[in-house]
Design a protein around this motif. Structure first.
Motif, mmCIF file in Angstrom:
data_model
loop_
_atom_site.group_PDB
_atom_site.id
_atom_site.type_symbol
_atom_site.label_atom_id
_atom_site.label_comp_id
_atom_site.label_asym_id
_atom_site.label_seq_id
_atom_site.Cartn_x
_atom_site.Cartn_y
_atom_site.Cartn_z
ATOM 1 N N ASP A 196 -67.297 -5.630 -4.466
ATOM 2 C CA ASP A 196 -66.763 -6.197 -3.739
ATOM 3 C C ASP A 196 -65.397 -7.470 -3.255
ATOM 4 O O ASP A 196 -64.826 -7.083 -3.033
ATOM 5 C CB ASP A 196 -67.655 -6.979 -2.886
ATOM 6 N N ALA A 197 -65.383 -7.902 -4.157
ATOM 7 C CA ALA A 197 -64.583 -8.916 -4.898
ATOM 8 C C ALA A 197 -63.522 -8.036 -4.870
ATOM 9 O O ALA A 197 -62.109 -9.085 -4.139
ATOM 10 C CB ALA A 197 -64.927 -9.976 -5.268
ATOM 11 N N VAL A 198 -63.175 -7.505 -5.537
ATOM 12 C CA VAL A 198 -61.801 -6.839 -5.557
ATOM 13 C C VAL A 198 -61.506 -5.617 -5.245
ATOM 14 O O VAL A 198 -60.604 -5.683 -4.301
ATOM 15 C CB VAL A 198 -62.592 -5.649 -6.895
ATOM 16 N N ARG A 199 -62.421 -5.428 -3.846
ATOM 17 C CA ARG A 199 -61.507 -3.977 -2.794
ATOM 18 C C ARG A 199 -61.503 -5.449 -1.786
ATOM 19 O O ARG A 199 -60.441 -4.970 -1.577
ATOM 20 C CB ARG A 199 -63.060 -3.940 -2.336
ATOM 21 N N TRP A 200 -61.558 -6.334 -1.452
ATOM 22 C CA TRP A 200 -61.816 -7.749 -0.231
ATOM 23 C C TRP A 200 -60.504 -8.056 -0.943
ATOM 24 O O TRP A 200 -59.530 -7.933 -0.306
ATOM 25 C CB TRP A 200 -62.821 -8.005 -0.511
ATOM 26 N N ALA A 251 -51.078 -17.231 -3.472
ATOM 27 C CA ALA A 251 -52.257 -18.133 -4.469
ATOM 28 C C ALA A 251 -53.723 -18.026 -4.127
ATOM 29 O O ALA A 251 -53.569 -18.936 -3.917
ATOM 30 C CB ALA A 251 -51.494 -19.259 -4.819
ATOM 31 N N TYR A 252 -53.686 -17.197 -5.212
ATOM 32 C CA TYR A 252 -55.975 -17.677 -5.490
ATOM 33 C C TYR A 252 -55.979 -18.841 -5.604
ATOM 34 O O TYR A 252 -55.566 -18.964 -6.345
ATOM 35 C CB TYR A 252 -55.591 -16.292 -6.268
ATOM 36 N N GLY A 297 -59.264 -16.357 -1.604
ATOM 37 C CA GLY A 297 -60.780 -16.218 -3.037
ATOM 38 C C GLY A 297 -62.030 -15.203 -2.411
ATOM 39 O O GLY A 297 -62.060 -15.807 -0.946
ATOM 40 N N VAL A 298 -62.779 -15.102 -3.159
ATOM 41 C CA VAL A 298 -63.605 -15.168 -3.204
ATOM 42 C C VAL A 298 -65.132 -15.383 -4.364
ATOM 43 O O VAL A 298 -64.449 -15.715 -5.600
ATOM 44 C CB VAL A 298 -64.230 -13.395 -3.164
ATOM 45 N N ILE A 299 -65.763 -16.159 -3.636
ATOM 46 C CA ILE A 299 -66.585 -17.015 -4.800
ATOM 47 C C ILE A 299 -67.837 -15.771 -5.321
ATOM 48 O O ILE A 299 -67.384 -14.756 -5.862
ATOM 49 C CB ILE A 299 -67.900 -17.663 -3.646
ATOM 50 N N ASP A 300 -67.963 -16.795 -6.697
ATOM 51 C CA ASP A 300 -68.700 -15.735 -7.881
ATOM 52 C C ASP A 300 -69.788 -15.452 -7.719
ATOM 53 O O ASP A 300 -70.443 -14.745 -8.134
ATOM 54 C CB ASP A 300 -67.574 -16.929 -9.274
ATOM 55 N N GLN A 301 -70.501 -15.433 -6.224
ATOM 56 C CA GLN A 301 -71.256 -15.249 -6.418
ATOM 57 C C GLN A 301 -72.152 -14.127 -5.237
ATOM 58 O O GLN A 301 -72.664 -13.258 -5.251
ATOM 59 C CB GLN A 301 -72.228 -16.504 -4.701
ATOM 60 N N MET A 314 -64.398 -23.735 -10.814
ATOM 61 C CA MET A 314 -64.298 -24.494 -9.401
ATOM 62 C C MET A 314 -65.448 -22.735 -8.008
ATOM 63 O O MET A 314 -65.122 -22.779 -6.868
ATOM 64 C CB MET A 314 -63.236 -23.962 -8.345
ATOM 65 N N ASP A 315 -66.405 -22.484 -8.594
ATOM 66 C CA ASP A 315 -66.911 -21.249 -8.206
ATOM 67 C C ASP A 315 -66.485 -19.722 -7.941
ATOM 68 O O ASP A 315 -66.967 -19.211 -6.923
ATOM 69 C CB ASP A 315 -67.576 -21.955 -6.964
ATOM 70 N N PHE A 316 -64.704 -20.031 -7.602
ATOM 71 C CA PHE A 316 -64.104 -18.883 -7.592
ATOM 72 C C PHE A 316 -63.065 -17.874 -9.012
ATOM 73 O O PHE A 316 -61.957 -17.342 -8.336
ATOM 74 C CB PHE A 316 -62.743 -19.246 -5.744
ATOM 75 N N GLY A 317 -63.356 -19.178 -9.662
ATOM 76 C CA GLY A 317 -62.227 -18.324 -10.866
ATOM 77 C C GLY A 317 -62.274 -17.725 -11.515
ATOM 78 O O GLY A 317 -63.442 -16.478 -11.459
#
Length: 347
Positions: free
Chosen positions: A298-302, A318-319, A289-293, A325-328
């Motif tokens: 960028d998160a979608v591409r990764w 599983a994501y 997963g990727v943090i919401d920061q 949780m900072d990644f929600g």
């Protein structure tokens, strides 16, 4: 048995029965954080499973080791019922075990090194094996989340003992086992392999942490680095930062100074390729997963690249995580944070 066929695309239910902080969550947390409606939403996205993290002190009475909290066990029961109703398989993950220490420390992990903690760990799995013996292959047991073993030897002995304890009751249950250094893909090669065909191996993928955990308020080392990292893109001054902080090399120094792009993901996943090819064992990615920061695009591409590369290899995932949780994927009220991210995960 092809694990990928039933556990291809899932999501973690983090923060409900694990990493639970009563002073922050409110008095009705257990009854409100995850409900059947959340399970219905996840199924509607196209997921085929959830990973359910549970901390030992939610189900074991800390003041009376090896006795168990029936009310909280019944919460697991209800989640299994909801998932069955909505067509989702379940990975029951012991997210924290008695004595477990997270993160790298040079001393032996008390979970593995102390007799009492090992006994409690095995007793928990004996209890769960008996409780869920009647449930079919839609339920998988994951022995423990993100083990750290500074000795490099103790976890191999303990995990094999746990598999044996489960087999005393349940000969048909699939059991997930992760490697050292918080389930790193790099340490799969250090595992002593079981001959049990129903043991499936597990890794987590957050590499590079400079990207996936950027500006994380809960991670002192990443927070001090303090740089925004894009995907694809460079990791500015990462090598200089590691040179200045050699104490962080164990956690952050795994090829992290290279460019953050698809080629770097592929480089890490070669370790998974080698494991499956030469060990002949199935693999699963229990967290990524990727943090919401991070920047949403960028998160979608990764995520899209990670998902495609795992699918090419027949590795389910599983994501991390469904809510907050900072990644929600959704916020506290259940609103989707980034619709494109959902599409990338379940397209």
């Amino acid at each position: 048995m092809i694990f990928y066929d039933r556990f291809r695309a899932g999501v973690n239910l983090g923060g409900w029965l694990s990493q639970y902080f009563a002073n922050l969550a409110g008095g009705n947390h257990f009854d409100s954080f995850i409900t059947e409606s959340d399970i219905a939403v996840i199924a509607g996205w196209g997921a085929d499973h959830v990973r359910l993290p549970v901390d030992y002190d939610i189900i074991e009475n800390e003041s009376a080791p090896m006795t168990y909290d029936e009310a909280n066990l019944e919460r697991i029961d209800r989640c299994l019922e909801w998932c069955g109703k909505h067509g989702l398989n379940v990975i029951l993950d012991l997210h924290k075990a008695p004595g477990q220490v997270y993160g790298y420390v040079p001393e032996p992990n008390p979970m593995l090194n102390e007799d009492g903690n090992r006994e409690r760990f095995l007793a928990i799995w004996t209890m769960l094996a008996k409780r869920y013996q009647g449930i079919g292959n839609r339920l998988v047991f994951e022995l423990v989340n993100e083990i750290t073993d500074s000795t490099d030897y103790q976890w191999n002995r303990v995990y094999l003992s746990a598999v044996e304890a489960i087999r005393q009751t349940d000969a048909e249950r699939v059991v997930l086992v992760g490697g050292n250094d918080a389930n790193s893909v790099l340490t799969l090669k250090e595992l002593t392999l079981s001959d049990d065909p129903l043991v499936v191996y597990n890794f987590h993928y957050y590499e590079p942490l400079f990207f996936t955990h950027q500006l994380a308020p809960f991670s002192e080392d990443i927070l001090e680095y303090g740089k925004i990292v894009h995907y694809p893109g460079e990791m500015p001054e990462a090598q200089a930062y590691l040179n200045k902080h050699p104490e962080y090399l164990h956690k952050l120094g795994r090829q992290a100074w290279e460019r953050n792009d698809k080629q770097l993901i592929e480089k890490y996943l070669r370790h998974a390729d080698n494991f499956m090819t030469y060990a002949g064992k199935q693999l699963y990615c229990g967290e990524f997963g990727v943090i919401d920061q991070a920047q949403p695009d960028d998160a979608v591409r990764w995520v899209r690249d990670v998902v495609r590369l795992l699918d090419e290899r027949g590795i389910g995932r599983a994501y991390w995580s469904y809510k907050e949780m900072d990644f929600g994927l959704v916020d506290r009220n259940g609103a989707v944070v980034n619709k494109e991210l959902i599409r990338a995960l379940f397209e």
